[in-house]
Design an enzyme around this catalytic site. Structure first.
Site, PDB file in Angstrom:
ATOM      1  CG  ASN A  96      29.265  40.548  33.010  1.00  5.49           C
ATOM      2  OD1 ASN A  96      28.570  41.395  32.455  1.00  5.49           O
ATOM      3  ND2 ASN A  96      29.821  40.747  34.192  1.00  5.49           N
TER       4      ASN A  96
ATOM      5  CG  HIS B 250      24.753  40.297  33.558  1.00  3.31           C
ATOM      6  ND1 HIS B 250      25.412  40.224  34.760  1.00  3.31           N
ATOM      7  CD2 HIS B 250      24.995  41.553  33.095  1.00  3.31           C
ATOM      8  CE1 HIS B 250      26.016  41.369  35.014  1.00  3.31           C
ATOM      9  NE2 HIS B 250      25.767  42.200  34.014  1.00  3.31           N
TER      10      HIS B 250
ATOM     11  CG  ASP C 245      29.349  43.805  35.544  1.00  2.00           C
ATOM     12  OD1 ASP C 245      29.059  43.568  36.725  1.00  2.00           O
ATOM     13  OD2 ASP C 245      28.530  43.723  34.617  1.00  2.00           O
TER      14      ASP C 245
ATOM     15  CB  CYS D 230      24.429  44.191  39.664  1.00  2.00           C
ATOM     16  SG  CYS D 230      24.073  45.824  40.371  1.00  2.00           S
TER      17      CYS D 230
ATOM     18  CG  HIS E 185      26.609  45.085  30.248  1.00  2.00           C
ATOM     19  ND1 HIS E 185      27.883  45.475  30.579  1.00  2.00           N
ATOM     20  CD2 HIS E 185      26.172  44.310  31.262  1.00  2.00           C
ATOM     21  CE1 HIS E 185      28.201  44.939  31.750  1.00  2.00           C
ATOM     22  NE2 HIS E 185      27.175  44.235  32.190  1.00  2.00           N
TER      23      HIS E 185
END
Length: 300
Positions: free
Chosen positions: A258, A218, A27, A249, A216
């Site tokens: 992130n 951000h 990522d 993304c 997950h």
């Protein structure tokens, strides 16, 4: 490959109270304007492992024409140091990606489905139901592989807006129906308020008590650590983060970077929560990531 339903770390217990999966190699790199050479990616993985990171998301098995930063996934997995306590995972969006990951001997294949239909069309080229159907067949065709799930835009979609909890639950049930017993829910944009994530997470966990959920995150405005605290109160012990806070993304306009692994580790340690990660060695890994990005090949 691991037996069906088994996860590699069940044979090699991880230290600490919380498991952090570092996703900078996947990522983190996928949204940078350079391609990092495979030997540099291997070096980053080794540095993270030396710091005590025991779960590393190393690549995506996707079309390199769409995500050139993820080219060389097979070469990367062939070169990663094996035999230790590190679990290497990789993402797959479709049957082709699953087959490539299986052939590359990936420890754990992460099946990605978007809760937002708009994001699913942008990211996978198909609606979520079609993605689930394709992945279901792929999982059935590889009974010896270890799979986990990841729900992108689980809370907020850049195209569809706020995701209703029942929509997220439909996708999570679809993954659970394939036998997936562990999945992460992604705040892909990093803008969802901690209290809404906590409410939704509690509801989904209650509906699927046999699934272990992680997050997950951000981080749009420094709120990700507040979300971590709220999730810890619910008993969540798995989080994704990226060394250096890199990431985003390419198919989600407005996605922020992130949650930085080093910030997450420092925060957890300040609360007395063990991670098994050495902060000084992690700082060295972050420095290496920056150096590797600086010498990466610019995208044309």
């Amino acid at each position: 490959m691991p037996a069906p339903g088994r996860h590699p770390e069940e044979d090699l217990p991880l230290p600490g109270d919380v498991t952090i999966t570092d996703v900078v190699l996947r990522d983190g790199l996928q949204d940078e304007p350079v391609v990092v050479a495979v030997p540099d990616r291997v070096a980053v993985a080794a540095a993270l492992a030396a710091a005590g990171v025991r779960a590393i998301e190393a690549a995506s098995f996707v079309n390199p024409a769409r995500v050139p930063q993820m080219a060389g996934a097979e070469e990367l997995f062939a070169a990663l140091p094996r035999g230790g306590r590190v679990r290497y995972s990789a993402l797959a969006l479709n049957a082709r990606g699953v087959a490539r990951a299986v052939a590359a001997d990936v420890d754990e294949i992460v099946l990605v489905v978007s809760a937002g239909q708009g994001h699913s069309l942008a990211n996978a080229g198909r609606g979520a139901e079609e993605v689930l159907a394709g992945l279901r067949d792929a999982v059935a065709g590889h009974p010896g592989a270890a799979f986990t799930g990841a729900v992108s835009t689980a809370f907020t979609c850049p195209f569809d807006g706020e995701i209703p909890p029942h929509r997220l639950l439909d996708v999570a049930r679809g993954l659970a129906g394939m036998g997936v017993t562990r999945m992460v829910l992604a705040d892909t944009l990093g803008t969802t308020r901690p209290e809404r994530i906590a409410r939704t997470l509690a509801a989904v966990r209650a509906a699927l008590p046999d699934v272990e959920f992680g997050l997950h995150l951000h981080d749009a405005s420094g709120q990700a650590l507040d979300t971590v605290d709220a999730a810890l109160e619910l008993g969540v012990t798995r989080f994704d983060a990226a060394a250096g806070g890199y990431g985003g993304c390419p198919f989600a306009p407005g996605a922020h970077g992130n949650l930085a692994t080093e910030r997450l580790v420092a925060h957890l340690h300040s609360r007395g929560v063990r991670t098994g990660i050495d902060e000084d060695a992690l700082a060295d890994a972050v420095s290496l990531v920056r150096k590797c990005l600086a010498r990466g090949t610019p995208l044309t």
